[in-house]
Scaffold this motif. Structure first.
Motif, PDB file in Angstrom:
ATOM      1  N   THR A  72      17.070 -23.084  43.969  1.00 45.17           N
ATOM      2  CA  THR A  72      17.681 -22.634  45.220  1.00 45.17           C
ATOM      3  C   THR A  72      18.349 -21.287  44.995  1.00 45.17           C
ATOM      4  O   THR A  72      19.047 -21.097  44.003  1.00 45.17           O
ATOM      5  CB  THR A  72      18.738 -23.646  45.695  1.00 45.17           C
ATOM      6  N   VAL A  73      18.120 -20.353  45.924  1.00 43.18           N
ATOM      7  CA  VAL A  73      18.808 -19.065  45.888  1.00 43.18           C
ATOM      8  C   VAL A  73      19.486 -18.828  47.233  1.00 43.18           C
ATOM      9  O   VAL A  73      19.012 -19.283  48.268  1.00 43.18           O
ATOM     10  CB  VAL A  73      17.857 -17.883  45.571  1.00 43.18           C
ATOM     11  N   THR A  74      20.621 -18.126  47.180  1.00 48.18           N
ATOM     12  CA  THR A  74      21.329 -17.711  48.382  1.00 48.18           C
ATOM     13  C   THR A  74      21.713 -16.249  48.249  1.00 48.18           C
ATOM     14  O   THR A  74      21.834 -15.727  47.138  1.00 48.18           O
ATOM     15  CB  THR A  74      22.619 -18.539  48.610  1.00 48.18           C
ATOM     16  N   ARG A  82      22.591 -15.404  44.446  1.00 52.62           N
ATOM     17  CA  ARG A  82      22.979 -16.485  43.541  1.00 52.62           C
ATOM     18  C   ARG A  82      21.851 -17.498  43.412  1.00 52.62           C
ATOM     19  O   ARG A  82      21.191 -17.827  44.396  1.00 52.62           O
ATOM     20  CB  ARG A  82      24.243 -17.196  44.031  1.00 52.62           C
ATOM     21  N   MET A  83      21.640 -17.966  42.175  1.00 52.20           N
ATOM     22  CA  MET A  83      20.708 -19.054  41.917  1.00 52.20           C
ATOM     23  C   MET A  83      21.532 -20.279  41.536  1.00 52.20           C
ATOM     24  O   MET A  83      22.466 -20.184  40.739  1.00 52.20           O
ATOM     25  CB  MET A  83      19.739 -18.710  40.789  1.00 52.20           C
ATOM     26  N   GLU A  89      25.294 -28.385  37.678  1.00 52.11           N
ATOM     27  CA  GLU A  89      26.537 -27.762  38.122  1.00 52.11           C
ATOM     28  C   GLU A  89      26.656 -26.326  37.606  1.00 52.11           C
ATOM     29  O   GLU A  89      27.700 -25.890  37.117  1.00 52.11           O
ATOM     30  CB  GLU A  89      27.754 -28.601  37.719  1.00 52.11           C
ATOM     31  N   LYS A  90      25.538 -25.580  37.726  1.00 52.27           N
ATOM     32  CA  LYS A  90      25.504 -24.191  37.276  1.00 52.27           C
ATOM     33  C   LYS A  90      25.098 -23.276  38.415  1.00 52.27           C
ATOM     34  O   LYS A  90      24.317 -23.655  39.289  1.00 52.27           O
ATOM     35  CB  LYS A  90      24.492 -24.011  36.144  1.00 52.27           C
ATOM     36  N   GLN A  91      25.640 -22.059  38.373  1.00 52.79           N
ATOM     37  CA  GLN A  91      25.186 -21.011  39.278  1.00 52.79           C
ATOM     38  C   GLN A  91      25.091 -19.713  38.483  1.00 52.79           C
ATOM     39  O   GLN A  91      25.815 -19.503  37.519  1.00 52.79           O
ATOM     40  CB  GLN A  91      26.122 -20.838  40.471  1.00 52.79           C
ATOM     41  N   PHE A  92      24.157 -18.872  38.888  1.00 53.04           N
ATOM     42  CA  PHE A  92      23.945 -17.581  38.250  1.00 53.04           C
ATOM     43  C   PHE A  92      24.134 -16.513  39.323  1.00 53.04           C
ATOM     44  O   PHE A  92      23.573 -16.626  40.410  1.00 53.04           O
ATOM     45  CB  PHE A  92      22.547 -17.510  37.640  1.00 53.04           C
TER      46      PHE A  92
END
Length: 199
Positions: A72-74, A82-83, A89-92
Motif C-alpha cells: 500500500t502506498v499513500t 509513504r509505503m 507495523e512499518k512505514q517507509f
C-alpha cells in the motif's frame, strides 16, 4: 466520504473515518479495503465483517491518494509518499524531487514502482527501494497547472496524467528509467480521476 467520513454501509456493517475520506484501494485476494482520510489516518478494513484491522498513523497532514499493488502506498499534503507494511507495523517515507507542494495523486505499476503528481506540477517516477524519485518532470501539464490525477497501466511502463489545462497526457518509462511524453488527447474540464480498464 464527505458525510462524516462514511465510506459505505452494508446492512449493519459500517466503514468509517472521523473526517472525509480522500482515497480507497481494494485488495481482492484478502478481501480488504484500504482507506485514507482528512483525519490523517490510513485504515485497513475487513470487507466481510466491516471490522477495522489496523489504523496507521504517520502523515503529518492529510493523505490525499492511496493505491495497492502488493503493498500500500499513500501520498499527501505533507509532501511525502509513504509505503505501508501494516502487518509488520512499518512505514517507509519518501520525499525529494524538488517537490514543494502537496502530492495529490499516486498510482503503482507493481509492488516496486509508482508515479506521483503534485500541486506544483511535478511528475515523479519512484523506485520504492530508494528514498528519492528516480526521475521527474517539472511543469508536466504546463507552468502553473498542478497534476490532479495519475493512473498507471499495471505491470507496464505506461501511464496517464490529468490536470485542468485541457489535455489528458500519456507517458512511458524508458529503459533508462526516464519519464518520456508519448501523446496527449484534448479533454475540456478538470480531470478528477483516471483509470485504465482491464481490457
Amino acid at each position: 466520504g464527505e458525510n462524516g467520513g462514511m465510506l459505505t454501509q452494508f446492512d449493519d456493517v459500517r466503514f468509517k473515518h472521523k473526517k472525509a475520506v480522500t482515497g480507497l484501494a481494494f485488495q481482492s485476494k484478502m478481501k480488504q479495503l484500504f482507506s485514507c482520510s482528512y483525519d490523517c489516518t490510513v485504515k485497513v478494513w475487513d470487507c466481510e465483517t466491516g471490522g477495522c484491522l489496523s489504523t496507521l498513523y504517520g502523515h503529518e497532514m492529510e493523505p490525499l491518494s492511496i493505491d495497492f499493488c502488493g503493498v500500500t502506498v499513500t501520498s499527501g499534503a505533507d509532501r511525502t509518499l509513504r509505503m505501508w507494511k501494516y502487518e509488520e507495523e512499518k512505514q517507509f517515507v519518501y520525499n525529494g524531487g524538488g517537490i514543494k507542494a502537496s502530492i495529490d495523486c499516486v498510482s503503482m505499476f507493481n509492488n516496486n514502482y509508482c508515479v506521483t503528481g503534485s500541486q506544483d506540477g511535478i511528475l515523479c517516477f519512484w523506485d520504492l527501494s530508494k528514498k528519492k524519485p528516480v526521475s521527474f518532470v517539472k511543469n508536466a501539464h504546463g507552468e502553473g497547472n498542478w497534476i490532479t490525477a495519475v493512473s498507471t497501466l499495471r505491470f507496464r511502463k505506461f501511464f496517464a496524467t490529468g490536470s485542468y489545462n485541457g489535455f489528458l497526457k500519456f507517458w512511458s518509462i524508458s529503459d533508462d528509467r526516464k519519464i518520456e511524453f508519448c501523446f496527449q488527447v484534448p479533454l475540456i474540464g478538470y480531470i478528477n480521476d483516471i483509470k485504465f480498464s482491464n481490457d
